[in-house]
Design a protein around this motif. Structure first.
Motif, PDB file in Angstrom:
ATOM      1  N   LYS A   4      54.740  83.580  71.583  1.00  0.00           N
ATOM      2  CA  LYS A   4      53.744  82.522  71.401  1.00  0.00           C
ATOM      3  C   LYS A   4      52.658  82.696  72.456  1.00  0.00           C
ATOM      4  N   ILE A   5      51.424  82.896  71.973  1.00  0.00           N
ATOM      5  CA  ILE A   5      50.294  83.176  72.853  1.00  0.00           C
ATOM      6  C   ILE A   5      49.247  82.078  72.692  1.00  0.00           C
ATOM      7  N   CYS A   6      48.711  81.636  73.818  1.00  0.00           N
ATOM      8  CA  CYS A   6      47.601  80.688  73.793  1.00  0.00           C
ATOM      9  C   CYS A   6      46.436  81.320  74.545  1.00  0.00           C
ATOM     10  N   TYR A   7      45.289  81.388  73.869  1.00  0.00           N
ATOM     11  CA  TYR A   7      44.080  81.946  74.470  1.00  0.00           C
ATOM     12  C   TYR A   7      43.277  80.818  75.108  1.00  0.00           C
ATOM     13  N   LEU A   8      42.894  81.017  76.350  1.00  0.00           N
ATOM     14  CA  LEU A   8      42.189  79.996  77.122  1.00  0.00           C
ATOM     15  C   LEU A   8      40.816  80.534  77.499  1.00  0.00           C
ATOM     16  N   THR A   9      39.792  79.817  77.100  1.00  0.00           N
ATOM     17  CA  THR A   9      38.440  80.285  77.419  1.00  0.00           C
ATOM     18  C   THR A   9      37.555  79.114  77.801  1.00  0.00           C
ATOM     19  N   LEU A  28      42.538  77.157  73.473  1.00  0.00           N
ATOM     20  CA  LEU A  28      41.909  75.983  74.077  1.00  0.00           C
ATOM     21  C   LEU A  28      40.536  76.408  74.574  1.00  0.00           C
ATOM     22  N   LEU A  29      39.556  75.582  74.307  1.00  0.00           N
ATOM     23  CA  LEU A  29      38.190  75.854  74.730  1.00  0.00           C
ATOM     24  C   LEU A  29      37.740  74.762  75.693  1.00  0.00           C
ATOM     25  N   LEU A  30      37.393  75.170  76.897  1.00  0.00           N
ATOM     26  CA  LEU A  30      36.835  74.255  77.882  1.00  0.00           C
ATOM     27  C   LEU A  30      35.335  74.485  77.915  1.00  0.00           C
ATOM     28  N   SER A  31      34.595  73.396  77.797  1.00  0.00           N
ATOM     29  CA  SER A  31      33.138  73.472  77.889  1.00  0.00           C
ATOM     30  C   SER A  31      32.689  72.808  79.176  1.00  0.00           C
ATOM     31  N   TYR A  32      31.824  73.512  79.898  1.00  0.00           N
ATOM     32  CA  TYR A  32      31.326  72.980  81.161  1.00  0.00           C
ATOM     33  C   TYR A  32      29.899  72.451  81.052  1.00  0.00           C
ATOM     34  N   LYS A  33      29.281  72.576  79.850  1.00  0.00           N
ATOM     35  CA  LYS A  33      27.904  72.089  79.696  1.00  0.00           C
ATOM     36  C   LYS A  33      27.748  71.029  78.618  1.00  0.00           C
ATOM     37  N   SER A  34      28.357  71.242  77.455  1.00  0.00           N
ATOM     38  CA  SER A  34      28.172  70.261  76.379  1.00  0.00           C
ATOM     39  C   SER A  34      29.470  70.034  75.621  1.00  0.00           C
ATOM     40  N   ASN A  35      29.675  68.813  75.199  1.00  0.00           N
ATOM     41  CA  ASN A  35      30.858  68.426  74.446  1.00  0.00           C
ATOM     42  C   ASN A  35      30.555  68.594  72.963  1.00  0.00           C
ATOM     43  N   THR A  36      31.139  69.608  72.337  1.00  0.00           N
ATOM     44  CA  THR A  36      30.871  69.917  70.933  1.00  0.00           C
ATOM     45  C   THR A  36      32.111  69.649  70.088  1.00  0.00           C
ATOM     46  N   SER A  37      31.981  69.843  68.795  1.00  0.00           N
ATOM     47  CA  SER A  37      33.122  69.655  67.901  1.00  0.00           C
ATOM     48  C   SER A  37      34.204  70.706  68.147  1.00  0.00           C
ATOM     49  N   THR A  39      34.958  71.791  71.259  1.00  0.00           N
ATOM     50  CA  THR A  39      35.437  71.607  72.629  1.00  0.00           C
ATOM     51  C   THR A  39      36.779  70.883  72.635  1.00  0.00           C
ATOM     52  N   ASP A  40      37.771  71.511  73.291  1.00  0.00           N
ATOM     53  CA  ASP A  40      39.064  70.851  73.489  1.00  0.00           C
ATOM     54  C   ASP A  40      39.072  70.072  74.796  1.00  0.00           C
ATOM     55  N   ILE A  41      38.412  70.640  75.796  1.00  0.00           N
ATOM     56  CA  ILE A  41      38.359  70.020  77.115  1.00  0.00           C
ATOM     57  C   ILE A  41      36.906  70.032  77.571  1.00  0.00           C
ATOM     58  N   TYR A  42      36.352  68.861  77.783  1.00  0.00           N
ATOM     59  CA  TYR A  42      34.992  68.769  78.312  1.00  0.00           C
ATOM     60  C   TYR A  42      35.098  68.494  79.799  1.00  0.00           C
ATOM     61  N   LYS A  54      41.997  73.771  85.182  1.00  0.00           N
ATOM     62  CA  LYS A  54      42.121  72.686  84.197  1.00  0.00           C
ATOM     63  C   LYS A  54      42.688  73.224  82.881  1.00  0.00           C
ATOM     64  N   LEU A  55      42.207  74.380  82.427  1.00  0.00           N
ATOM     65  CA  LEU A  55      42.740  74.990  81.208  1.00  0.00           C
ATOM     66  C   LEU A  55      44.242  75.218  81.323  1.00  0.00           C
ATOM     67  N   PHE A  56      44.664  75.787  82.443  1.00  0.00           N
ATOM     68  CA  PHE A  56      46.084  76.068  82.633  1.00  0.00           C
ATOM     69  C   PHE A  56      46.901  74.786  82.729  1.00  0.00           C
ATOM     70  N   GLU A  57      46.367  73.797  83.431  1.00  0.00           N
ATOM     71  CA  GLU A  57      47.051  72.504  83.566  1.00  0.00           C
ATOM     72  C   GLU A  57      47.341  71.890  82.196  1.00  0.00           C
ATOM     73  N   ILE A  58      46.381  71.968  81.277  1.00  0.00           N
ATOM     74  CA  ILE A  58      46.555  71.422  79.930  1.00  0.00           C
ATOM     75  C   ILE A  58      47.467  72.314  79.097  1.00  0.00           C
ATOM     76  N   ALA A  59      47.270  73.635  79.182  1.00  0.00           N
ATOM     77  CA  ALA A  59      48.017  74.576  78.340  1.00  0.00           C
ATOM     78  C   ALA A  59      49.513  74.563  78.634  1.00  0.00           C
ATOM     79  N   ILE A  60      49.901  74.427  79.886  1.00  0.00           N
ATOM     80  CA  ILE A  60      51.336  74.495  80.200  1.00  0.00           C
ATOM     81  C   ILE A  60      52.116  73.278  79.730  1.00  0.00           C
ATOM     82  N   GLN A  61      51.423  72.282  79.208  1.00  0.00           N
ATOM     83  CA  GLN A  61      52.114  71.130  78.639  1.00  0.00           C
ATOM     84  C   GLN A  61      52.784  71.486  77.309  1.00  0.00           C
ATOM     85  N   LYS A  62      52.388  72.632  76.740  1.00  0.00           N
ATOM     86  CA  LYS A  62      53.022  73.147  75.524  1.00  0.00           C
ATOM     87  C   LYS A  62      53.782  74.406  75.900  1.00  0.00           C
ATOM     88  N   ASP A  63      54.713  74.781  75.077  1.00  0.00           N
ATOM     89  CA  ASP A  63      55.593  75.896  75.386  1.00  0.00           C
ATOM     90  C   ASP A  63      55.077  77.202  74.777  1.00  0.00           C
TER      91      ASP A  63
END
Length: 99
Positions: A4-9, A28-37, A39-42, A54-63
């Motif tokens: 199981k792979i999760c791509y974090l960008t 998971l997509l983190l946006s640092y400029k604009s909150n779009t449709s 965007t998982d994490i603004y 922040k991406l890793f903090e959210i991602a590790i909540q799933k296995d």
């Protein structure tokens, strides 16, 4: 059994067009400029480091077996991801770093 792979960008808003192959994968997509449709994490005004944390903090909540950090300047394709995923599924390493 497939790993199981999760791509974090992180990027300015939406996934770059060359990242469309991620849409059919866990990501998971983190946006640092604009909150779009897409965007998982603004996380406005975050730095490269705080965004990754922040991406890793959210991602590790799933296995997941692997968390793959990728940046917007990487040339990504379906073929490249398939090769990478096949390699990951053949190997049994806790950490993989491309060279």
């Amino acid at each position: 059994m497939s790993k199981k792979i999760c791509y974090l960008t992180q990027c300015e808003g939406t996934l770059p067009t060359n990242y469309s192959c991620l849409k059919s994968r866990e990501h998971l997509l983190l946006s640092y400029k604009s909150n779009t449709s897409e965007t998982d994490i603004y996380y406005p005004n975050s730095t490269w480091t705080t965004g990754r944390n922040k991406l890793f903090e959210i991602a590790i909540q799933k296995d997941y077996d692997y968390y793959v950090f990728i940046d917007g300047d990487l040339n990504l394709s379906e073929q490249l991801l398939e090769k990478f995923e096949n390699l990951v599924n053949e190997l049994d390493y806790p950490i993989i770093v491309p060279d």
